[in-house]
Structures are given as C-alpha cells and as structure tokens.
Design an enzyme around this catalytic site. Structure first.
Site, PDB file in Angstrom:
ATOM      1  N   GLU A  42       0.864  -1.220  -0.005  1.00  0.00           N
ATOM      2  CA  GLU A  42       0.097  -0.076   0.057  1.00  0.00           C
ATOM      3  C   GLU A  42       0.788   1.331  -0.027  1.00  0.00           C
ATOM      4  OE1 GLU A  42      -3.009   0.392   3.112  1.00  0.00           O
ATOM      5  OE2 GLU A  42      -3.700   2.134   2.357  1.00  0.00           O
ATOM      6  N   ARG A 278       5.424 -13.238   9.457  1.00  0.00           N
ATOM      7  CA  ARG A 278       5.988 -11.900   8.978  1.00  0.00           C
ATOM      8  C   ARG A 278       7.348 -11.859   9.808  1.00  0.00           C
ATOM      9  NH1 ARG A 278       3.872  -7.026   9.459  1.00  0.00           N
ATOM     10  NH2 ARG A 278       1.846  -7.545   8.626  1.00  0.00           N
ATOM     11  N   LYS A 288       4.294   0.091  10.223  1.00  0.00           N
ATOM     12  CA  LYS A 288       4.279   1.613   9.456  1.00  0.00           C
ATOM     13  C   LYS A 288       3.684   2.729  10.229  1.00  0.00           C
ATOM     14  CE  LYS A 288       3.064   0.180   4.868  1.00  0.00           C
ATOM     15  NZ  LYS A 288       2.131   0.070   4.044  1.00  0.00           N
TER      16      LYS A 288
HETATM   17  P1  ATP Z   1      -0.235  -1.860   6.856  1.00  0.00           P
HETATM   18  O1  ATP Z   1      -0.477  -1.958   8.170  1.00  0.00           O
HETATM   19  O2  ATP Z   1      -0.310  -0.526   6.307  1.00  0.00           O
HETATM   20  O3  ATP Z   1      -1.349  -2.929   5.968  1.00  0.00           O
HETATM   21  P2  ATP Z   1       1.670  -3.653   5.945  1.00  0.00           P
HETATM   22  O4  ATP Z   1       3.210  -3.326   6.466  1.00  0.00           O
HETATM   23  O5  ATP Z   1       1.014  -4.834   5.745  1.00  0.00           O
HETATM   24  O6  ATP Z   1       1.132  -2.237   6.531  1.00  0.00           O
HETATM   25  P3  ATP Z   1       1.607  -3.331   3.153  1.00  0.00           P
HETATM   26  O7  ATP Z   1       1.939  -2.492   2.175  1.00  0.00           O
HETATM   27  O8  ATP Z   1       0.060  -3.898   2.984  1.00  0.00           O
HETATM   28  O9  ATP Z   1       1.939  -2.994   4.504  1.00  0.00           O
HETATM   29  O10 ATP Z   1       2.432  -4.873   2.739  1.00  0.00           O
HETATM   30  C1  ATP Z   1       2.474  -5.263   1.698  1.00  0.00           C
HETATM   31  C2  ATP Z   1       2.864  -6.606   1.654  1.00  0.00           C
HETATM   32  O11 ATP Z   1       4.191  -7.026   2.449  1.00  0.00           O
HETATM   33  C3  ATP Z   1       1.975  -7.559   2.316  1.00  0.00           C
HETATM   34  O12 ATP Z   1       1.812  -8.741   1.292  1.00  0.00           O
HETATM   35  C4  ATP Z   1       2.434  -8.068   3.456  1.00  0.00           C
HETATM   36  O13 ATP Z   1       2.007  -9.369   4.020  1.00  0.00           O
HETATM   37  C5  ATP Z   1       3.733  -7.919   3.482  1.00  0.00           C
HETATM   38  N1  ATP Z   1       4.462  -7.450   4.708  1.00  0.00           N
HETATM   39  C6  ATP Z   1       4.268  -6.537   5.500  1.00  0.00           C
HETATM   40  N2  ATP Z   1       5.120  -6.452   6.749  1.00  0.00           N
HETATM   41  C7  ATP Z   1       5.767  -7.644   6.446  1.00  0.00           C
HETATM   42  C8  ATP Z   1       6.783  -8.388   7.257  1.00  0.00           C
HETATM   43  N3  ATP Z   1       7.037  -7.784   8.536  1.00  0.00           N
HETATM   44  N4  ATP Z   1       7.327  -9.586   7.012  1.00  0.00           N
HETATM   45  C9  ATP Z   1       6.914 -10.093   5.899  1.00  0.00           C
HETATM   46  N5  ATP Z   1       6.105  -9.511   4.965  1.00  0.00           N
HETATM   47  C10 ATP Z   1       5.371  -8.366   5.340  1.00  0.00           C
END
Ligand code: ATP
Ligand code: MG
Length: 577
Positions: A42, A278, A288
């Site tokens: 996002e 994650r 974030k």
């Molecule tokens: P938000 O809280 O804004 O949703 P987010 O960290 O999930 O934050 P996204 O931009 O939605 O942010 O994440 C993009 C992709 O990265 C998603 O598919 C998510 O599952 C993956 N992702 C996010 N954080 C992690 C992490 N700490 N480890 C592995 N994958 C991650």
C-alpha cells in the site's frame, strides 16, 4: 561492489512449504504453464526490511519457476496514500534487484470492474447496503464462540439495495452512514465471514483518481479480484490474513460464477492464497504507523534515517542489497511467529562487506604518536593492501612521516599481559608502515595521554621484522601531516531494548536508544576524499564499515555513516575469550 550489483548468491536452501506448494501446482498443471505471483504494497509508507522478506519471496518464487511477479499498488484507501510513497516503493524494489517488467498495476485500475462485481452481488442477493453504525456493526458481529446478530438491513430486496448502492456511489450518503456488506453467514465461527464489509464511503480525494469515487472497496474484496483478473496463481501474504482466506475464496468463487476467471494454456486460473510468518527484528519496530510517528515527531531525520529499518534507511546506511537478500534467504519461510535477532542482519552485512569493501585507514579517537628517530619533514611511502579478501583489488601507496595519529584505545600506560598494543617498552606494527617501539608518553593533569613517543626501525619499512621475529600487535594510524578530518556518524541500534513493542502500557518512543547516533570526526588517509556512494561502503581498518552519505556528502568531501562495526578483539579478551 557497485551499489546496484545485486545478483544474490545461488541458494542451497532446502525447499520451504510455499515452494513445495507451487511446485505441486505446476506439476498438476494448475498454472496454465506460468507461475504468477504479486507483491501488493500500500503506498502509505516506505518499505521496510519485513517487506523485503515478502519481496524476495514473491519475486524469488516467480524467478525460480520462470514466471512473473506483478507489482501492484494496493491503493484502495485514499487516506494516507501518495505518489511519493509509490515512487519510493519502486525504487526500493529495483534496488533489491527485482524487476516487474511491464507488470505494474494499481488497485485503482480495477475500481470500475470491482464496482460492477458489487452490483452483480447485490442483484443476486449476495450483498446489501447496511446502515448500522460502526459500533452497532461490531456489536452485531459478536464473538467467535456465539453466533452474531443479523443486521436489520440484511433482507432488503435486491432492487432496493441496488438503488442504495448507486446512491452510495453518487455521494448521497455521508461518510460512515452506510456500507456495502456481503451476505454470507452471521453464525460462522470465522468472524470475517459474518457479512464482511465490501465497500465503505470515504470522501478524501484519491491521490490518482481525485474525487471520482467516494466509495472504496475493502482490501478483502479488492485483493482476490485483482489477483483473479491478473491471472495470479499464487498469492502469498503474512499470517494475519490466514483467517481472511475463506473470504478470499468466497470472492474468487463468485467471480468464477460470473465467468470472470482468466484462462491460460487452456486452464482456468484460480488464484490461491497462502500465508507465512512476518519478519520481526529485535531492537526496532516495523509497524508503518510507528515508523511514521518517529518521522512526524522528528525523532529520526526522515524515513531514510540510517537507523530506520526501512529499505531507504538501510541503503543510506550502506547496507548492500545483496546482504539484505542473503539475510531474507537465510531467515527462511515458515509459519512460526518469531523475532529475528538484528545481529543476524548485521552479520549478513559484515559478510558481504568483508568480501567487497576496500580497506582504508582512519582514526576516530586520536592521540599523537611521535617517531623520535625520524627527522621532521622526512616522509616514507608504504604499500597498503586494498582488500585482503580480494587480491585483484591491489595495493595503494600511503605516506607517513614523523607524526601520526593513532587510536587512544590502542595505548595503555599499565596494560595487562595479554594487551599486545602500545605501551611503554613494547613493540607494535604500524600497519603496512613499520615496527615501532614505544619509549614514553606525556599526559595532562587529568591523566589523559597527550602524546606517545618511540622509535621506528627503518629496516622494517613495509611492516615486517628484518630478522623475522614475531610482533603480536598491529595497529592502524593516519599520517598527521596529510590526514583529512571528515565527519562521521556513528550509528547504533535505534532502540535500547530488544522488543520495543513488548509493553503495551509503555510508549515505544521512550525506549529509543539515546546513543543511536553519535557525531564524530575521523582523521582519514587522503584517498578517502574520493569515496562516493556508488562505490559502496569502505572498511576503516579495525573500526567498521563506513558509507558516504548519499545526501550530505559533497564531491571530494564525504560524510560517513557507520554501516556496521567489526568485532573487537579487545572486547573478547576482556571477557576472557
Ligand atoms: P499496513 O499496516 O499498512 O497494511 P503492511 O506492513 O501490511 O502495513 P503493506 O503495504 O500492506 O504493508 O504490505 C505489503 C506486503 O508486504 C503484504 O503482502 C504484507 O503481507 C507484506 N509484509 C508486510 N510486513 C511484513 C513483514 N514484517 N514481514 C513479511 N512480510 C510483510
Ligand atoms: Mg497491509
């Protein structure tokens, strides 16, 4: 050694469960001849090292199976999205060494289709417009162990719902006044199946579409639609989405009924979602929201502050992309929730830089050393090895004269036996230059050493004992007459505790490490004036890896960020090791 040289080392890692899953689907002919994955960030913040894990997985699996990985911006919530974030996401992924080719998409590209699907769900009695307030809606939804309460709007006839949905789209309702919900199962033990929200009203302008829409699809509705329309075969995300998977499948089923699944190689492509844990890292935060708070409150210098776990921060600190990829490979893909020791990341960085970083000499905490049997103005040149790990890197000439700078910690007035560095009566090697025997020193009234004196053996020029006797200690130095004073930033871990998120009652911002940035001056060999970010980090012999800051450095005047320290042998000795 270039910043963008990211060809990751070939992996000998055993197959993880997602790789096995994909392999089985390929073997069963379910992919229509092409594995398609996607990375769906996002654009509401910068990517961090956790995202790197997902990127390495999504792009890595596509690469491994000869398929493609789509970069798709999940811009379904206009609240905090921007082009600045979108552009940086692209830059970070490219820096890691991945390429989406022509497959760049945005959720917003599909808004028309998503809305059509919503209308069809309404027409077939599978969705309804609900006027419960958010609190009422939560109360109705209930808890997993007891069935929820149906909304009073659940049985509105389809044609009335359709009119309300169109009114919603036309802006006839206020933000939050109503939403579109799927009619699934209010008694499901899975809360996400209890008539989930598909569309909500939001009047904030979208960063690309402006005010074209005032209703926006929820992620759970949008994501499976995007995957299906793009012919994604394998949709991998983090564990918190596992409970959303039945809803993902429900949406895909509806698209199948509507004949909307794409065909490839004679196979109807049905996307499937699987989840992995994650990445969490010690001594930092990865949310974030929390990272944004540090930026907004000025507690760090920006998203790219070298202490941040963001990819732009790590890049600015001097972490090579290859090290980040090697680290992501190393942590592996599982479903276990765990926190990875930041030391493992730091050691991946050291491993990489040890191979690639040229060595230079610089002194951070200087004290003057005088070679008393050398005439003032007398100079010598020695050959210094550029990288002992890489013979092709060759040598360079370094000059020295009667006065040098050496590290304060390399001298002790009254040392223990195991101390092999400078102290009265002992002999050390001044790296690449010569052997030097300390004969005396001066100190101020507080006992701080102000000058170290001694003599050199001219026959040892180059650093070897003419009679071959062993010299235990080797120290680095800078020639006082020619040394350049360059600014350095000694970075350390951003937080002083392992898990800044551990205590929900404690504000994580109170746990910032006050020592995480110290500004200092390094007295450097003149060659360091030419250091530029494109050449990557250099090793200051015995001190650590340092990278010219890409923003604050000027041509001929680098400002160095400490990327990582080296292990200190004295610290080991102190522990009796
Ligand atoms: P938000 O809280 O804004 O949703 P987010 O960290 O999930 O934050 P996204 O931009 O939605 O942010 O994440 C993009 C992709 O990265 C998603 O598919 C998510 O599952 C993956 N992702 C996010 N954080 C992690 C992490 N700490 N480890 C592995 N994958 C991650
Ligand atoms: Mg997310």
């Amino acid at each position: 050694m270039s910043e963008n040289d990211t060809g990751a080392a070939p992996s000998a890692a055993p197959k993880h469960f997602l790789e096995q899953w994909i392999e089985d689907d390929v073997a069963a002919g379910r992919t229509g001849g092409k594995v398609v994955t996607r990375f769906p960030p996002e654009p509401n913040g910068y990517l961090h090292i956790g995202h790197a894990k997902a990127i390495c997985l999504d792009f890595g699996m596509a690469e491994k199976f000869g398929g493609e990985c789509h970069l798709r911006l999940d811009d379904t919530n206009p609240t905090k999205e921007s082009d600045e974030f979108a552009e940086n996401i692209k830059e970070d992924i490219r820096w890691l060494g991945f390429d989406w080719g022509e497959h760049f998409y945005s959720a917003a590209d599909y808004f028309d289709t998503m809305y059509e699907i919503a209308e069809r769900l309404v027409q077939t009695g599978r969705a309804y417009v609900c006027f419960l307030s958010q609190e009422e809606w939560k109360k109705h939804r209930g808890i997993p162990t007891e069935p929820g309460i149906p909304s009073p709007w659940r049985d509105t006839p389809p044609e009335e719902n359709l009119a309300r949905l169109r009114d919603m789209k036309a802006g006839k309702y206020k933000d939050g006044e109503c939403c579109l919900r799927a009619k699934i199962d209010m008694a499901s033990p899975n809360i996400h199946f209890r008539d989930p929200v598909l569309y909500r009203i939001n009047r904030l302008p979208h960063y690309h579409l402006g005010t074209k829409w005032c209703i926006y699809p929820m992620y759970d509705f949008a994501h499976p639609i995007e995957d299906a329309l793009e012919g994604v075969t394998h949709s991998m995300c983090t564990l918190e989405f596992e409970v959303h998977r039945p809803l993902y499948d429900w949406v895909v089923d509806r698209m199948d009924e509507m004949g909307m699944l794409v065909e490839r190689g004679g196979v109807k492509i049905r996307p499937h979602q699987r989840e992995f844990s994650r990445l969490g890292i010690s001594y930092t935060v990865m949310s974030k929201r929390k990272l944004a708070e540090l930026v907004e409150k000025g507690l760090v210098s920006g998203w790219d502050d070298p202490r941040m776990p963001t990819l732009c921060g790590l890049r600015r600190r001097g972490y090579p992309a290859r090290a980040v990829r090697a680290f992501c490979e190393g942590v592996g893909i599982t479903k276990f929730i765990s926190t990875t020791d930041v030391g493992i990341l730091e050691s991946a960085v050291r491993d990489e830089l040890n191979k690639s970083a040229p060595r230079r000499m610089a002194v951070l905490d200087p004290v003057k050393l005088v070679i008393e049997n050398m005439a003032p103005g007398e100079t010598h040149e020695c050959d210094a090895v550029n990288n002992p790990e890489d013979p092709a890197a060759g040598t360079r000439k370094v000059r020295f004269g009667r006065e040098l700078w050496v590290e304060r910690a390399d001298f002790m007035k009254d040392p223990p036996k195991k101390f092999h560095r400078l102290s009265p009566g002992r002999e050390v090697r001044l790296k690449y230059a010569c052997l030097f025997t300390c004969t005396g020193f001066s100190e101020d009234e507080n006992g701080n050493v102000t000058e170290i004196r001694g003599t050199w053996d001219p026959a040892s020029l180059g650093g070897n004992a003419p009679d071959g006797h062993a010299v235990r200690g080797t120290i680095h130095w800078a020639d006082a007459a020619t040394a350049l004073a360059l600014p350095v930033r000694l970075y350390d871990r951003l937080f002083s505790v392992e898990n800044p998120d551990a205590d929900p009652d404690r504000d994580f911002k109170e746990l910032l490490n006050p020592e995480s940035r110290k500004d200092a001056t390094a007295l450097c060999e003149p060659a360091l004036a030419a250091a530029v970010p494109a050449d990557g980090a250099v090793q200051f012999e015995r001190l650590g890896y340092f990278f010219p800051d890409p923003i604050d450095s000027k041509p001929g005047a680098p400002v160095f960020n400490r990327t990582a320290t080296l292990r200190d042998s004295w610290a080991k000795i102190a522990k009796g090791g």
